[in-house]
Structures are given as structure tokens and as C-alpha cells.
Write a protein that holds these residues in place. Structure first.
Motif, PDB file in Angstrom:
ATOM      1  N   ARG A  45       0.831  -1.193   0.000  1.00 52.41           N
ATOM      2  CA  ARG A  45       0.000   0.000   0.000  1.00 52.41           C
ATOM      3  C   ARG A  45       0.861   1.236   0.000  1.00 52.41           C
ATOM      4  O   ARG A  45       0.531   2.242  -0.613  1.00 52.41           O
ATOM      5  CB  ARG A  45      -0.930  -0.033   1.211  1.00 52.41           C
ATOM      6  N   GLU A  48       3.363   6.458   1.829  1.00 47.37           N
ATOM      7  CA  GLU A  48       2.719   7.734   1.487  1.00 47.37           C
ATOM      8  C   GLU A  48       1.201   7.635   1.668  1.00 47.37           C
ATOM      9  O   GLU A  48       0.571   8.556   2.203  1.00 47.37           O
ATOM     10  CB  GLU A  48       3.051   8.112   0.041  1.00 47.37           C
ATOM     11  N   GLU A  49       0.627   6.518   1.218  1.00 46.14           N
ATOM     12  CA  GLU A  49      -0.812   6.341   1.392  1.00 46.14           C
ATOM     13  C   GLU A  49      -1.175   6.250   2.864  1.00 46.14           C
ATOM     14  O   GLU A  49      -2.196   6.781   3.302  1.00 46.14           O
ATOM     15  CB  GLU A  49      -1.271   5.076   0.650  1.00 46.14           C
ATOM     16  N   GLU A  50      -0.319   5.578   3.644  1.00 44.35           N
ATOM     17  CA  GLU A  50      -0.589   5.450   5.064  1.00 44.35           C
ATOM     18  C   GLU A  50      -0.577   6.810   5.753  1.00 44.35           C
ATOM     19  O   GLU A  50      -1.389   7.096   6.638  1.00 44.35           O
ATOM     20  CB  GLU A  50       0.445   4.522   5.695  1.00 44.35           C
ATOM     21  N   LEU A  52      -1.428   9.644   4.365  1.00 44.99           N
ATOM     22  CA  LEU A  52      -2.681  10.306   3.997  1.00 44.99           C
ATOM     23  C   LEU A  52      -3.841   9.789   4.842  1.00 44.99           C
ATOM     24  O   LEU A  52      -4.683  10.564   5.304  1.00 44.99           O
ATOM     25  CB  LEU A  52      -2.977  10.079   2.513  1.00 44.99           C
ATOM     26  N   LEU A  53      -3.885   8.483   5.046  1.00 47.72           N
ATOM     27  CA  LEU A  53      -4.978   7.894   5.812  1.00 47.72           C
ATOM     28  C   LEU A  53      -4.958   8.347   7.270  1.00 47.72           C
ATOM     29  O   LEU A  53      -5.999   8.528   7.892  1.00 47.72           O
ATOM     30  CB  LEU A  53      -4.914   6.366   5.742  1.00 47.72           C
ATOM     31  N   ASP A 417      -6.417   8.394  -6.363  1.00 49.53           N
ATOM     32  CA  ASP A 417      -6.404   9.378  -5.285  1.00 49.53           C
ATOM     33  C   ASP A 417      -7.401  10.490  -5.617  1.00 49.53           C
ATOM     34  O   ASP A 417      -7.530  10.899  -6.780  1.00 49.53           O
ATOM     35  CB  ASP A 417      -5.012  10.001  -5.139  1.00 49.53           C
ATOM     36  N   THR A 424      -7.204  13.970   1.328  1.00 49.88           N
ATOM     37  CA  THR A 424      -6.815  13.183   0.171  1.00 49.88           C
ATOM     38  C   THR A 424      -7.072  11.714   0.478  1.00 49.88           C
ATOM     39  O   THR A 424      -6.505  11.152   1.419  1.00 49.88           O
ATOM     40  CB  THR A 424      -5.329  13.389  -0.169  1.00 49.88           C
ATOM     41  N   PRO A 426      -6.614   8.016  -0.642  1.00 48.56           N
ATOM     42  CA  PRO A 426      -5.781   7.255  -1.580  1.00 48.56           C
ATOM     43  C   PRO A 426      -6.553   6.176  -2.316  1.00 48.56           C
ATOM     44  O   PRO A 426      -7.596   5.692  -1.842  1.00 48.56           O
ATOM     45  CB  PRO A 426      -4.712   6.633  -0.679  1.00 48.56           C
ATOM     46  N   THR A 429      -9.115   2.692  -1.253  1.00 51.92           N
ATOM     47  CA  THR A 429      -9.849   2.878  -0.005  1.00 51.92           C
ATOM     48  C   THR A 429     -11.316   2.520  -0.220  1.00 51.92           C
ATOM     49  O   THR A 429     -11.954   3.031  -1.130  1.00 51.92           O
ATOM     50  CB  THR A 429      -9.735   4.341   0.480  1.00 51.92           C
TER      51      THR A 429
END
Length: 543
Positions: A45, A48-50, A52-53, A417, A424, A426, A429
Motif C-alpha cells: 500500500r 505515502e498512502e498510510e 494520507l490515511l 487518489d 486526500t 488514496p 480505499t
């Protein structure tokens, strides 16, 4: 990785009687040590996505599957701007609980969230999603991934299967089934006996769909009963715990796949055998040519199988594609109509003043009610349409508000995204829209927990008189909205209206002797059902 929490029996119908569920629980406990290793191996994943979450409001702990009521309470405590991030096992899930946030997901970013789940071709995740097994690789209109095939089957549903004209063409079949139910209730009324209205309404909804799907001979060899059993099996499977949704890495193990998918494959084989026989029967019936849908006579007489066979070449449909559409039509068509009819009768019993008002409106149609072939006087769809019956329509709307058949709709998935209210989100999701919470939000609804059909009537000064169920108002989404809105709205409403009108027209209703209230305990899945049968005593007026 959060600990997997076993489902309780009240959360999943028939869970306590499933040996697969017990076997799966034991297997999961044995394989728990692998979860940590699998998490690190498949944590593609990305950091960077983590990051954002982590910016989204979220409860501090990971959670198991939780129902719509609890989601509303969690959002009130931990959410912000109608948004909350949940860690359901390994899956990041965005919970949407305000009209503004729902509009952002289902209209502004609808093209991003029009997907259903990961596919190998999309995000290189091998799927063991149960809908793949039950609906022929998820090639049906409800679970199919967004793309060219979905556009094709959606077009078939909206321009061939479920048009206003096609729905109207089934009115005589609906009325025959209504007449059958009314006759059965009259027999019970003569004996002063209680009737199992849950059983009658479930069978009615199933038989109406059976007739639309496979024609007049749907009762041959007990097919209607078999379809009903298969619909219930599908609901139990789809509404239960799906391993891939929450532990996708673990679901890749062959031994897990075999155990988790065993029951779904058994149900699928039963569906396949039955649908094959029906399709063969239509193709071989007196060697008749395919229906000509440009002919009004052929179009009115044709059932769903006729229609799908007639457009098979035009839309390059395989036989499995046809079977997938038929299976989902049974699943969606039966459940929605039955749930709304049962809850409508429950609310009418709990609100006698509403029952009295509705009874007066419907019984004013006495001069227009027509005797059917079996001698039963029936209020038909034509009579309902000509008179308008605004209070009947308002009762149905209010039932849909308080008792959304699928309170969390069908989950969406972001495939890119995107921005939702300053956050934001990702790709990858999952998004759950809590339609149940939207319809009970006190900031948008006056006395939201009360059953008040008047709120939908202009002449009553109703605050929601302009609100409809067609997806135009994001505080009221019983059938969803956007690209993924339910295409069967007209079919469901027509079925509900004519049955509810005749139940109220023909009978006065009482609770059985010694019963003072109706049990409202619910079972939670993709759809929500009452767990107890609705037993009522019918009285023929002036008898």
C-alpha cells in the motif's frame, strides 16, 4: 494487524448452524502467527498512502464488522465533517455519514468511487470475493467492476429489463400474486387465526420476481421455492464475514480459499443447475424464435430470460453473463420488496393513527376496485395511479427512510487518489455510505426517530415534500445514487404499492391475543431483516 473478532449469531443469519463458520474460526486462530509476516510481505500500500490515511479522523483501535447503528455512534464520537476512517481488519474504510460528504463521494467523485472491489486486472490483487463465485466472476450489474462490461449490463437493465413500460407489463402478474395472498389471508380470517405475514410477504415478493424472470411456469417442479431458498443462501453469504475484505493477504492461501469458498461454490452449483434448465427451456420451447423487442406484443409478453436471449448477440453476452444478471435480479428484487412491506406493516401496527388515515384513503377506492378471475375484489395499479394515493406513497417513503433495506448500501472503492472535503483519499480505499444515518440525522429531519408520513406530503406542509427516492437528495438514499444507483426502483415500488394497498383495503389488523408489542430485533448483513416472524390477526371489515 487487529485481532479478528468472531461474529455473533444475531449479526449473521444462520451463522450458528454453519460448520464452515466454526471451521474458519479455528483455522484463523491457527494461522494468526502468519498474519504478521503476511502484513510485512504485502504492505505494498505504501507509506505515502498510510500518511494520507492517518490524517482522517478515526477511532484509536481496529474494529471487526459493525452494524449501521454503531457506525453512526462511532462517527458522532470520532468523525469530522461526516467522515471517519475505520480499520476493519486490514482494510482502510471511509465511513460517510453526512449529506455533504455523501454528495462528494457519490456525485463529485462518483467516477472515482464507481468501483466495487480489487480485481487482478486493476490493482494486481487476486480475488476470492464471494460475489465472484455467486455471480459468475461478478459479471452482474450490482457487483461488476466499473468498466465497459458494467456499462453494457447496466444499459441492458435500464433500457430492456426494467423500463417503465416493462415494469407496467408485469402488472397483471403482480395482481394475480396479490390476489393469491389476499385469498390465503381471508381463509385465516374466517377461522380467526393469526397469519405469518413475514412468510406470506416473502413468498409474494419472490413469486413476483420469479414471474418476471422466467415466465408463467415458474411454479413447475417447485422452482419458486428453490429460488427462494437460493436467494436466502446468497443473502447469508454476501452479508456475512468475507475474509478477503478484511485480510486480503491471508485469503491468498489455497487452504483458506478452499474452506471459505466451499459453501459459496455449493450454492453457485445449485443456482447454475436451475438457471441452465430455465434458459434451455426458453430456447427449446416449441422452437420459438427470439422475442422481437421492437414489437409491443412481444415486449409485453417476454420475461427477463426472453429479453436477455434476444439481445445476447447485440451485447456479446456469454451464457454466464446471462445467468449472472438473472441471479442478481432474484437477489435484489425479492429482498427489497419483502423488507419494505414487512416494516411498513410493523410501523402501521405501531402507529394506529397512520393506519387509520391510510385505510381511509385506500378504502375510498372501493368504487374502482375490480374483481379478479378468482372473485377477489382487488385494488389494481391502474386504480392507484389514477387516484394518486399520496398518503400511501408517503407511508412507503417514510418506511424507506426509517428502514433502508441495505443501510450501508453496497460498498464503493476508490480507484484513484481524490479529494473529499479537504482530505486526500488514496486509491484502494473502501467507502461505506451510511444511508441509515443520513435518513435519521436530526440536523436535517424533524423528529427523525418518529414514523411521520406527513413529512412527505405538500398539503400537510411536510418539510420533506420535495424529497424523492431517486437519488436526488443526499439525505435520503434508500436506493443509492449516481452511476451505481439501483436500476430496479420502479419494479420495487410498483410491487410494494399494490400489495400494501390491498392488505389495508381488505383487512383490519390486530396483534395476536396476549401480544402487546412487536419485537424489533434485527439481523445485520448487506440487508437488514427483523429476526422474528410478524404474526398478525386479520379481520374482514363488517364481517
Amino acid at each position: 494487524m487487529g485481532q479478528a473478532v468472531p461474529l455473533k449469531s444475531q449479526d449473521l443469519p444462520h451463522a450458528s448452524s454453519s460448520p464452515q463458520a466454526a471451521m474458519f474460526t479455528a483455522l484463523l486462530l491457527l494461522l494468526c502467527p502468519l498474519l504478521f509476516l503476511l502484513r510485512h510481505r504485502f504492505r505494498g500500500r505504501g507509506e505515502e498512502e498510510e500518511i494520507l490515511l492517518r490524517k482522517l479522523p478515526s477511532p484509536p483501535q481496529r474494529l471487526p464488522i459493525i452494524p449501521h447503528v454503531s457506525l453512526r455512534d462511532l462517527t458522532a464520537e470520532h468523525g469530522r465533517d461526516g467522515l471517519m476512517l475505520l480499520r476493519l481488519g486490514a482494510s482502510p474504510t471511509l465511513v460517510v455519514s453526512s449529506p455533504r460528504a455523501a454528495q462528494a463521494v457519490m456525485r463529485t467523485q462518483d467516477h472515482v468511487f464507481a468501483f466495487r472491489y480489487f480485481r487482478k486486472s486493476a490493482l494486481s490483487v487476486e480475488s476470492v470475493f464471494l460475489a465472484d463465485i455467486l455471480f459468475y466472476g461478478s459479471t452482474d450489474v450490482a457487483f461488476s467492476p466499473y468498466g465497459d462490461h458494467w456499462r453494457q449490463v447496466r444499459r441492458i437493465a435500464t433500457t430492456h429489463l426494467l423500463t417503465n413500460r416493462k415494469v407496467r407489463s408485469y402488472r397483471h402478474a403482480r395482481e394475480r400474486e396479490v390476489s393469491s395472498v389476499i385469498s390465503a389471508i381471508r381463509d385465516a380470517a374466517r377461522d380467526g387465526a393469526a397469519v405469518d405475514l413475514s412468510e406470506l410477504l416473502n413468498a409474494f415478493a419472490n413469486d413476483v420476481v420469479c414471474h418476471a424472470v422466467c415466465g408463467k411456469l415458474f411454479r413447475e417442479e417447485g422452482r419458486n421455492r428453490l429460488f427462494r431458498e437460493l436467494v436466502e443462501a446468497n443473502s447469508s453469504l454476501i452479508g456475512g464475514f468475507n475474509l478477503e475484505d478484511y485480510f486480503p493477504a491471508l485469503a491468498k492461501l489455497d487452504i483458506v480459499k478452499r474452506i471459505v469458498c466451499a459453501k459459496a461454490q455449493k450454492v453457485h452449483r445449485a443456482w447454475d443447475d436451475l438457471l441452465e434448465k430455465l434458459i434451455d427451456g426458453h430456447q427449446n420451447a416449441e422452437n420459438k424464435p427470439p422475442a422481437d423487442l421492437s414489437s409491443p406484443e412481444d415486449d409485453d409478453d417476454s420475461d427477463f430470460i426472453d429479453v436477455l436471449l434476444s439481445v445476447q448477440q447485440q451485447y456479446s453476452l456469454t451464457r454466464d453473463h446471462i445467468k449472472a444478471q438473472l441471479a442478481i435480479m432474484f437477489e435484489a428484487g425479492t429482498d427489497t420488496s419483502f423488507i419494505v412491506l414487512e416494516y411498513a406493516m410493523v410501523e402501521l401496527m405501531q402507529n394506529p393513527h397512520v393506519m387509520t388515515k391510510l385505510r381511509a384513503e385506500v378504502r375510498a377506492l372501493t368504487a374502482m376496485a375490480l374483481p379478479k378471475d378468482d372473485g377477489v375484489l382487488l385494488v389494481t395499479k391502474d386504480e392507484l395511479s389514477s387516484s394518486g394515493v399520496p398518503y400511501l406513497k408517503a407511508v412507503i417513503k417514510e418506511t424507506l427512510r426509517l428502514h433502508v433495506p441495505a443501510p450501508l448500501l453496497v460498498p464503493h472503492l476508490s480507484m484513484a487518489d481524490c479529494e473529499i472535503q479537504g482530505y486526500t483519499i488514496p486509491a484502494g480505499t473502501r467507502a461505506i455510505v451510511n444511508a441509515w444515518a443520513l435518513a435519521r440525522d436530526p440536523s436535517h429531519w424533524d423528529r427523525p426517530e418518529e414514523f411521520m408520513p406527513e413529512r412527505f406530503i405538500v398539503e400537510e406542509g411536510g418539510s420533506a415534500a420535495a424529497v424523492d427516492h431517486k437519488g436526488n437528495d443526499f439525505l435520503y438514499l434508500p436506493f443509492g445514487t449516481g452511476r451505481r444507483i439501483c436500476p430496479g426502483i420502479n419494479f420495487a415500488i410498483a410491487t410494494i404499492e399494490v400489495m400494501l394497498a390491498n392488505l389495508v383495503y381488505h383487512f383490519d389488523w390486530e396483534l395476536p391475543q396476549g401480544v402487546t408489542s412487536i419485537d424489533m430485533t434485527e439481523s445485520f448483513g448487506l440487508t437488514v431483516h427483523r429476526t422474528e416472524k410478524l404474526l398478525l390477526v386479520p379481520r374482514v371489515p363488517h364481517a
